[in-house]
Write a protein that holds these residues in place. Structure first.
Motif, mmCIF file in Angstrom:
data_model
loop_
_atom_site.group_PDB
_atom_site.id
_atom_site.type_symbol
_atom_site.label_atom_id
_atom_site.label_comp_id
_atom_site.label_asym_id
_atom_site.label_seq_id
_atom_site.Cartn_x
_atom_site.Cartn_y
_atom_site.Cartn_z
ATOM 1 N N MET A 192 0.829 -1.209 0.000
ATOM 2 C CA MET A 192 0.000 0.000 0.000
ATOM 3 C C MET A 192 0.862 1.257 0.000
ATOM 4 S SD MET A 192 -3.219 -0.943 2.458
ATOM 5 C CE MET A 192 -2.310 -1.730 3.770
ATOM 6 N N MET A 193 2.045 1.181 0.602
ATOM 7 C CA MET A 193 2.898 2.377 0.662
ATOM 8 C C MET A 193 3.415 2.791 -0.709
ATOM 9 S SD MET A 193 4.567 2.432 4.395
ATOM 10 C CE MET A 193 5.544 1.013 4.577
ATOM 11 N N PRO A 194 4.033 1.893 -1.489
ATOM 12 C CA PRO A 194 4.447 2.346 -2.822
ATOM 13 C C PRO A 194 3.256 2.706 -3.712
ATOM 14 C CG PRO A 194 5.004 0.025 -2.531
ATOM 15 C CD PRO A 194 4.537 0.538 -1.212
ATOM 16 N N LEU A 195 2.136 2.005 -3.546
ATOM 17 C CA LEU A 195 0.953 2.354 -4.333
ATOM 18 C C LEU A 195 0.466 3.760 -4.002
ATOM 19 C CD1 LEU A 195 -1.199 -0.908 -4.322
ATOM 20 C CD2 LEU A 195 0.050 0.104 -6.231
ATOM 21 N N PHE A 196 0.456 4.093 -2.731
ATOM 22 C CA PHE A 196 0.039 5.431 -2.320
ATOM 23 C C PHE A 196 0.981 6.480 -2.913
ATOM 24 C CE2 PHE A 196 0.147 9.050 0.614
ATOM 25 C CZ PHE A 196 -1.191 9.428 0.570
ATOM 26 N N GLY A 197 2.278 6.227 -2.826
ATOM 27 C CA GLY A 197 3.258 7.161 -3.383
ATOM 28 C C GLY A 197 3.096 7.343 -4.877
ATOM 29 N N MET A 198 2.917 6.235 -5.595
ATOM 30 C CA MET A 198 2.724 6.343 -7.043
ATOM 31 C C MET A 198 1.409 7.041 -7.366
ATOM 32 S SD MET A 198 4.246 2.808 -8.643
ATOM 33 C CE MET A 198 3.949 1.641 -7.334
ATOM 34 N N GLY A 199 0.385 6.779 -6.553
ATOM 35 C CA GLY A 199 -0.894 7.443 -6.759
ATOM 36 C C GLY A 199 -0.798 8.947 -6.596
ATOM 37 N N VAL A 200 -0.042 9.389 -5.605
ATOM 38 C CA VAL A 200 0.150 10.828 -5.393
ATOM 39 C C VAL A 200 0.879 11.445 -6.588
ATOM 40 C CG1 VAL A 200 1.376 12.533 -3.979
ATOM 41 C CG2 VAL A 200 0.040 10.735 -2.879
ATOM 42 N N VAL A 201 1.895 10.757 -7.079
ATOM 43 C CA VAL A 201 2.641 11.273 -8.243
ATOM 44 C C VAL A 201 1.723 11.394 -9.454
ATOM 45 C CG1 VAL A 201 4.462 10.708 -9.897
ATOM 46 C CG2 VAL A 201 4.890 10.476 -7.451
ATOM 47 N N VAL A 202 0.898 10.379 -9.681
ATOM 48 C CA VAL A 202 -0.026 10.419 -10.823
ATOM 49 C C VAL A 202 -1.064 11.525 -10.623
ATOM 50 C CG1 VAL A 202 -1.821 9.125 -12.052
ATOM 51 C CG2 VAL A 202 0.331 8.013 -11.452
ATOM 52 N N LEU A 203 -1.582 11.666 -9.413
ATOM 53 C CA LEU A 203 -2.552 12.721 -9.129
ATOM 54 C C LEU A 203 -1.958 14.106 -9.393
ATOM 55 C CD1 LEU A 203 -5.331 13.571 -8.033
ATOM 56 C CD2 LEU A 203 -4.304 13.553 -5.741
ATOM 57 N N VAL A 204 -0.761 14.337 -8.907
ATOM 58 C CA VAL A 204 -0.096 15.625 -9.135
ATOM 59 C C VAL A 204 0.141 15.836 -10.631
ATOM 60 C CG1 VAL A 204 2.052 16.913 -8.760
ATOM 61 C CG2 VAL A 204 0.923 15.777 -6.835
ATOM 62 N N SER A 205 0.546 14.765 -11.308
ATOM 63 C CA SER A 205 0.765 14.863 -12.757
ATOM 64 C C SER A 205 -0.526 15.241 -13.472
ATOM 65 C CB SER A 205 1.294 13.534 -13.288
ATOM 66 O OG SER A 205 1.413 13.562 -14.680
#
Length: 169
Positions: free
Chosen positions: A73-86
């Motif tokens: 869940m931690m790397p998924l959350f991090g990648m999700g934040v990056v995609v959201l910001v993008s």
């Protein structure tokens, strides 16, 4: 790029604690693989946000990772934040922005639903008790193995430095 990959490979090859950690049958090697595959898939999805296949695949890979080791869940959350910001950095109303934000929502929904489905047998049979007990059990085991933060640092330092003479040779 090649020199960075070579240095990373050498660091891992020469690091017996990393190798031991990855072969303890805990699923961390598979977790690392699923994290990298999810990241690659997200990169493809960002390049073509209108293609739902990549977003669904990202969600499926994420669910497989969370099912393997919940810490995914931690790397998924991090990648999700990056995609959201993008997505939010794209101009308002653009098809690119809409595609990224919709794709992220689709991938996250697939991930949550598939993870719930995969954990359903455990939840039906034991409820949430197995999850709570496993976390407490890990904490108790760690507490028995390491008495203090100083002892933990000493033990970690010894573990990381035990093969330095071999690497130097």
């Amino acid at each position: 790029r090649v020199s960075v990959a070579l240095l990373a490979a050498l660091a891992v090859c020469c690091s017996s604690p990393l190798i031991e950690y990855s072969v303890n049958a805990r699923g961390y090697s598979l977790l690392a693989l699923l994290t990298v595959l999810t990241a690659v898939c997200l990169h493809k999805a960002l390049g073509a946000p209108e293609k739902r296949f990549f977003w669904v695949l990202c969600g499926s890979l994420g669910a497989a990772g969370v099912y393997t080791v919940p810490v995914m869940m931690m790397p998924l959350f991090g990648m999700g934040v990056v995609v959201l910001v993008s997505g939010l950095r794209q101009s308002v109303g653009s098809p690119q922005r809409r595609g990224i934000l919709r794709g992220l929502a689709l991938g996250a929904t697939v991930c949550v639903l598939l993870t719930g489905f995969l954990y359903l047998p455990v939840l039906v049979v034991g409820g949430t008790k197995p999850f709570a007990e496993s976390g407490r059990m890990a904490y108790d085991i760690l507490g028995q193995q390491i008495g203090s933060p100083g002892a933990m640092l000493t033990q970690a330092w010894g573990l990381w430095m035990r093969h330095v003479p071999v690497i130097a040779a």
